[in-house]
Scaffold this active site. Structure first.
Site, PDB file in Angstrom:
ATOM      1  N   HIS A  16       0.842  -1.203   0.000  1.00 37.28           N
ATOM      2  CA  HIS A  16       0.000   0.000   0.000  1.00 37.28           C
ATOM      3  C   HIS A  16       0.877   1.253   0.000  1.00 37.28           C
ATOM      4  O   HIS A  16       0.624   2.199  -0.745  1.00 37.28           O
ATOM      5  CB  HIS A  16      -0.873   0.062   1.257  1.00 37.28           C
ATOM      6  CG  HIS A  16      -1.853  -1.053   1.411  1.00 37.28           C
ATOM      7  ND1 HIS A  16      -1.945  -1.807   2.558  1.00 37.28           N
ATOM      8  CD2 HIS A  16      -2.814  -1.533   0.581  1.00 37.28           C
ATOM      9  CE1 HIS A  16      -2.916  -2.696   2.434  1.00 37.28           C
ATOM     10  NE2 HIS A  16      -3.456  -2.565   1.242  1.00 37.28           N
ATOM     11  N   LYS A  40     -18.348  -6.419   8.019  1.00 38.23           N
ATOM     12  CA  LYS A  40     -17.080  -7.135   8.128  1.00 38.23           C
ATOM     13  C   LYS A  40     -16.325  -6.669   9.358  1.00 38.23           C
ATOM     14  O   LYS A  40     -16.039  -5.473   9.502  1.00 38.23           O
ATOM     15  CB  LYS A  40     -16.236  -6.854   6.872  1.00 38.23           C
ATOM     16  CG  LYS A  40     -15.816  -8.111   6.122  1.00 38.23           C
ATOM     17  CD  LYS A  40     -15.341  -7.805   4.747  1.00 38.23           C
ATOM     18  CE  LYS A  40     -13.856  -7.727   4.594  1.00 38.23           C
ATOM     19  NZ  LYS A  40     -13.488  -7.393   3.202  1.00 38.23           N
ATOM     20  N   ARG A  89      -2.165  -5.997  -8.299  1.00 36.52           N
ATOM     21  CA  ARG A  89      -1.047  -6.893  -8.012  1.00 36.52           C
ATOM     22  C   ARG A  89      -0.879  -7.945  -9.089  1.00 36.52           C
ATOM     23  O   ARG A  89       0.213  -8.240  -9.527  1.00 36.52           O
ATOM     24  CB  ARG A  89      -1.271  -7.597  -6.673  1.00 36.52           C
ATOM     25  CG  ARG A  89      -1.004  -6.732  -5.501  1.00 36.52           C
ATOM     26  CD  ARG A  89      -1.595  -7.284  -4.259  1.00 36.52           C
ATOM     27  NE  ARG A  89      -3.030  -7.152  -4.265  1.00 36.52           N
ATOM     28  CZ  ARG A  89      -3.792  -7.210  -3.186  1.00 36.52           C
ATOM     29  NH1 ARG A  89      -3.245  -7.430  -2.025  1.00 36.52           N
ATOM     30  NH2 ARG A  89      -5.084  -7.058  -3.266  1.00 36.52           N
ATOM     31  N   SER A 127      -2.792  -7.648   3.079  1.00 39.49           N
ATOM     32  CA  SER A 127      -2.973  -7.544   4.534  1.00 39.49           C
ATOM     33  C   SER A 127      -3.284  -8.922   5.114  1.00 39.49           C
ATOM     34  O   SER A 127      -2.862  -9.245   6.226  1.00 39.49           O
ATOM     35  CB  SER A 127      -4.115  -6.581   4.862  1.00 39.49           C
ATOM     36  OG  SER A 127      -3.847  -5.314   4.349  1.00 39.49           O
TER      37      SER A 127
HETATM   38  P1  ADP Z   1      -5.655  -6.158   0.846  1.00 43.14           P
HETATM   39  O1  ADP Z   1      -6.457  -6.426   2.101  1.00 43.14           O
HETATM   40  O2  ADP Z   1      -5.824  -7.206  -0.206  1.00 43.14           O
HETATM   41  O3  ADP Z   1      -4.222  -5.860   1.114  1.00 43.14           O
HETATM   42  P2  ADP Z   1      -6.946  -3.519   0.547  1.00 43.14           P
HETATM   43  O4  ADP Z   1      -8.424  -3.499   0.404  1.00 43.14           O
HETATM   44  O5  ADP Z   1      -6.418  -2.990   1.821  1.00 43.14           O
HETATM   45  O6  ADP Z   1      -6.370  -4.937   0.169  1.00 43.14           O
HETATM   46  O7  ADP Z   1      -6.275  -2.751  -0.682  1.00 43.14           O
HETATM   47  C1  ADP Z   1      -6.503  -1.427  -1.028  1.00 43.14           C
HETATM   48  C2  ADP Z   1      -5.929  -1.174  -2.379  1.00 43.14           C
HETATM   49  O8  ADP Z   1      -4.535  -1.442  -2.371  1.00 43.14           O
HETATM   50  C3  ADP Z   1      -6.511  -2.044  -3.506  1.00 43.14           C
HETATM   51  O9  ADP Z   1      -6.560  -1.251  -4.676  1.00 43.14           O
HETATM   52  C4  ADP Z   1      -5.490  -3.151  -3.639  1.00 43.14           C
HETATM   53  O10 ADP Z   1      -5.490  -3.708  -4.930  1.00 43.14           O
HETATM   54  C5  ADP Z   1      -4.218  -2.394  -3.373  1.00 43.14           C
HETATM   55  N1  ADP Z   1      -3.130  -3.219  -2.863  1.00 43.14           N
HETATM   56  C6  ADP Z   1      -3.150  -4.047  -1.802  1.00 43.14           C
HETATM   57  N2  ADP Z   1      -1.953  -4.644  -1.626  1.00 43.14           N
HETATM   58  C7  ADP Z   1      -1.155  -4.174  -2.619  1.00 43.14           C
HETATM   59  C8  ADP Z   1       0.191  -4.439  -3.013  1.00 43.14           C
HETATM   60  N3  ADP Z   1       0.945  -5.315  -2.353  1.00 43.14           N
HETATM   61  N4  ADP Z   1       0.683  -3.775  -4.082  1.00 43.14           N
HETATM   62  C9  ADP Z   1      -0.108  -2.908  -4.758  1.00 43.14           C
HETATM   63  N5  ADP Z   1      -1.381  -2.640  -4.465  1.00 43.14           N
HETATM   64  C10 ADP Z   1      -1.908  -3.254  -3.406  1.00 43.14           C
END
Ligand code: ADP
Length: 160
Positions: A16, A40, A89, A127
């Site tokens: 992120h 959730k 990703r 996450s």
């Molecule tokens: P997650 O729980 O899968 O990490 P989130 O809902 O917190 O996902 O993700 C928020 C945004 O960040 C989404 O657009 C997701 O595709 C993106 N994202 C999550 N992890 C990564 C990563 N490792 N690299 C790039 N973008 C990411």
């Protein structure tokens, strides 16, 4: 130009933060928006996620951290921002993100969704993986900042 970067951020990871930094370099303002989903239960509360995001982005003055509930398009209208950034990703992210982007544009015609390709260093990182590793006693130093790692440990030990 201002953009919104929405997500669960439960908790924020280096994946992120890589997207946030790259957006902060290209746009005037980045609003990192934590989605409050009533259906959730998160690992961290919304306030805890906001705090971790704030601390992890304190060296980026044009990054603001906020939360929202309900539809992203309503939040975007409220903030008067019509660009949303999503991180991609792998191809597996694309199908869902395409569907969301098309639905959002149908609901709010001037909303654009920009996809930013993940840094290859973090393209496996989510996450959920961080939580899985930490719950099983693994070291997440290379996945999240120290502040997040410490909060994860405290949470597991019942101190948060
Ligand atoms: P997650 O729980 O899968 O990490 P989130 O809902 O917190 O996902 O993700 C928020 C945004 O960040 C989404 O657009 C997701 O595709 C993106 N994202 C999550 N992890 C990564 C990563 N490792 N690299 C790039 N973008 C990411």
């Amino acid at each position: 130009m201002k953009v919104i970067y929405p997500g669960s951020f439960d908790p924020v990871t280096y994946g992120h933060l890589d997207i946030i930094k790259r957006c902060a370099d290209k746009f005037d303002e980045v609003i990192v928006a934590v989605l409050h989903n009533n259906n959730k239960n998160g690992f961290f509360s919304i306030d805890e996620r906001l705090e971790l995001l704030r601390k992890s982005t304190e060296d980026m003055p044009n990054v603001k951290v906020d939360s929202f509930s309900g539809l992203l398009i309503d939040y975007a209208k409220l903030k008067k921002v019509d660009i949303v950034v999503k991180g991609l990703r792998a191809v597996s992210d694309f199908e869902y993100e395409l569907q969301m982007a098309l639905a959002n544009r149908k609901l709010y015609n001037s909303l654009e969704t920009l996809f930013m390709v993940s840094n290859s260093k973090y393209s496996f990182l989510s996450s959920s993986i961080v939580k899985e590793v930490v719950l099983n006693g693994g070291d997440v130093s290379c996945f999240v900042p120290d502040i997040v790692k410490d909060s994860l440990r405290k949470k597991i030990e019942g101190g948060l």
